[in-house]
Design a protein around this motif. Sequence first.
Motif, PDB file in Angstrom:
ATOM      1  N   GLU A 108       0.818  -1.210   0.000  1.00 12.09           N
ATOM      2  CA  GLU A 108       0.000   0.000   0.000  1.00 12.09           C
ATOM      3  C   GLU A 108       0.853   1.262   0.000  1.00 12.09           C
ATOM      4  O   GLU A 108       0.499   2.270  -0.594  1.00 12.09           O
ATOM      5  CB  GLU A 108      -0.932  -0.003   1.218  1.00 12.09           C
ATOM      6  CG  GLU A 108      -1.949  -1.143   1.230  1.00 12.09           C
ATOM      7  CD  GLU A 108      -3.135  -0.874   0.319  1.00 12.09           C
ATOM      8  OE1 GLU A 108      -3.212   0.242  -0.240  1.00 12.09           O
ATOM      9  OE2 GLU A 108      -3.979  -1.768   0.168  1.00 12.09           O
ATOM     10  N   HIS A 164      -5.124  -9.063  -5.655  1.00  7.55           N
ATOM     11  CA  HIS A 164      -5.344  -9.798  -4.406  1.00  7.55           C
ATOM     12  C   HIS A 164      -4.243 -10.845  -4.288  1.00  7.55           C
ATOM     13  O   HIS A 164      -4.009 -11.618  -5.219  1.00  7.55           O
ATOM     14  CB  HIS A 164      -6.717 -10.457  -4.452  1.00  7.55           C
ATOM     15  CG  HIS A 164      -7.138 -11.098  -3.165  1.00  7.55           C
ATOM     16  ND1 HIS A 164      -6.693 -10.689  -1.929  1.00  7.55           N
ATOM     17  CD2 HIS A 164      -7.979 -12.148  -2.931  1.00  7.55           C
ATOM     18  CE1 HIS A 164      -7.238 -11.440  -0.994  1.00  7.55           C
ATOM     19  NE2 HIS A 164      -8.021 -12.340  -1.581  1.00  7.55           N
ATOM     20  N   THR A 165      -3.536 -10.878  -3.152  1.00  6.49           N
ATOM     21  CA  THR A 165      -2.384 -11.761  -3.004  1.00  6.49           C
ATOM     22  C   THR A 165      -2.368 -12.414  -1.628  1.00  6.49           C
ATOM     23  O   THR A 165      -3.118 -12.015  -0.733  1.00  6.49           O
ATOM     24  CB  THR A 165      -1.063 -10.962  -3.167  1.00  6.49           C
ATOM     25  OG1 THR A 165      -0.748 -10.314  -1.921  1.00  6.49           O
ATOM     26  CG2 THR A 165      -1.157  -9.925  -4.264  1.00  6.49           C
ATOM     27  N   LEU A 218      -8.171  -6.580  -8.765  1.00  6.49           N
ATOM     28  CA  LEU A 218      -9.164  -5.870  -7.958  1.00  6.49           C
ATOM     29  C   LEU A 218      -9.566  -4.546  -8.600  1.00  6.49           C
ATOM     30  O   LEU A 218     -10.742  -4.191  -8.622  1.00  6.49           O
ATOM     31  CB  LEU A 218      -8.619  -5.624  -6.549  1.00  6.49           C
ATOM     32  CG  LEU A 218      -8.334  -6.877  -5.723  1.00  6.49           C
ATOM     33  CD1 LEU A 218      -7.739  -6.490  -4.374  1.00  6.49           C
ATOM     34  CD2 LEU A 218      -9.609  -7.689  -5.518  1.00  6.49           C
ATOM     35  N   SER A 219      -8.597  -3.788  -9.112  1.00  5.31           N
ATOM     36  CA  SER A 219      -8.904  -2.503  -9.741  1.00  5.31           C
ATOM     37  C   SER A 219      -7.737  -2.069 -10.614  1.00  5.31           C
ATOM     38  O   SER A 219      -6.609  -2.529 -10.442  1.00  5.31           O
ATOM     39  CB  SER A 219      -9.196  -1.436  -8.685  1.00  5.31           C
ATOM     40  OG  SER A 219      -8.017  -1.106  -7.973  1.00  5.31           O
ATOM     41  N   GLY A 272      -2.158  -9.920   1.043  1.00 11.70           N
ATOM     42  CA  GLY A 272      -3.226  -8.932   1.064  1.00 11.70           C
ATOM     43  C   GLY A 272      -3.270  -8.163  -0.241  1.00 11.70           C
ATOM     44  O   GLY A 272      -2.639  -8.532  -1.231  1.00 11.70           O
ATOM     45  N   ASN A 273      -4.008  -7.062  -0.258  1.00 12.58           N
ATOM     46  CA  ASN A 273      -4.099  -6.263  -1.472  1.00 12.58           C
ATOM     47  C   ASN A 273      -2.751  -5.611  -1.748  1.00 12.58           C
ATOM     48  O   ASN A 273      -2.099  -5.086  -0.840  1.00 12.58           O
ATOM     49  CB  ASN A 273      -5.176  -5.196  -1.330  1.00 12.58           C
ATOM     50  CG  ASN A 273      -6.570  -5.807  -1.215  1.00 12.58           C
ATOM     51  OD1 ASN A 273      -6.724  -7.025  -1.336  1.00 12.58           O
ATOM     52  ND2 ASN A 273      -7.562  -4.982  -0.982  1.00 12.58           N
ATOM     53  N   GLU A 296      -4.167  -3.121  -9.095  1.00 14.58           N
ATOM     54  CA  GLU A 296      -4.344  -3.623  -7.729  1.00 14.58           C
ATOM     55  C   GLU A 296      -4.742  -5.086  -7.790  1.00 14.58           C
ATOM     56  O   GLU A 296      -5.674  -5.453  -8.521  1.00 14.58           O
ATOM     57  CB  GLU A 296      -5.415  -2.824  -6.989  1.00 14.58           C
ATOM     58  CG  GLU A 296      -5.552  -3.220  -5.518  1.00 14.58           C
ATOM     59  CD  GLU A 296      -6.620  -2.439  -4.792  1.00 14.58           C
ATOM     60  OE1 GLU A 296      -6.653  -2.501  -3.545  1.00 14.58           O
ATOM     61  OE2 GLU A 296      -7.442  -1.771  -5.464  1.00 14.58           O
TER      62      GLU A 296
END
Length: 308
Positions: free
Chosen positions: A131, A158-159, A148-149, A162-163, A156
């Motif tokens: 992040e 998902h792993t 995700l985006s 976490g993001n 972005e």
Amino acid sequence: MSIATGLINVTVATLWTDAQSPRLIDEESVRNPVQIEAWLERLSPEERKALLDEKRIQSQILYGEIVYILEETGDWAHVVIPNQFSKKNKLGYPGWVPLVHITKIERDDEEEFTDHQIVIVTDKITTLYGENKTGIIPLSYNTVLPLLSEQEDLLEVHTPHGNAFIQKEAATAFDSVDEIPKKNGEGIINEASRFQGLLYLWGGMSAYGYDCSGFSYNIFKASGYLIPRDAKEQAEKGFRVEKEEVLPGDLLFFSYEEGKGALHHVGIYYGDGQMIHSPTPGEKIVIQTIEGTFYEKEWCETRRYWNE
């Protein structure tokens, strides 16, 4: 038998034959985080070759890939890789992985990593960012993660951490794995050519090193085709092609005893009597003329997985 589900949480996890297979020299490959470059740089040519000769390694698994855990013994997990098809186990390619390389998930959460838009890494090596835009770990070519985006210059994803984020220029987004465009033979050759000069690694399945069938598996996966992991099984699928009809992008298979013995190698036909392949420990991925070499006599099978 109860089977748990997990995600690989290191850049590339090595699938060992058993928990006793790693040597002291292999320590950097079994810790978390994996120090894949440091491990490979430390290995002498003889130590690299011993991974094959002593049958220590079976395959490798990329970050974020799903594994099924069959059993746990001490610090190790006996797993199968469902995306690497094998006759060794109907559930997927089997072997042993350190437990610290696996993040367990609930079976119901598996859909988050399978039924989703995806990102596939197209650079040879890129970085996964957190992040705060600090690097988490390196990612290899062909790493696939749920999308995700999309942002201006970042994707972005998902792993298991976490993001997180990948540079948009280092990867490509698709609606699903099935939507990855299927390349023709020339497209497959163009993809394979990017890896000329990469040193062979027995069991290798990442941009840090491939064995012969790992190279063909990954090039075809990036080109929209999921084929078996090992050369022997790759030679049993696809469409059989006569030698005089071979085209760029076809898989060529080679057997001992001038083509009559055990199958031992696979390459990708490049055109003009050449193939591109990852030959053997100590050698690099190369475009090689077939005529006049022992490969000419050992060429026993040709298979085509691609279409126009």
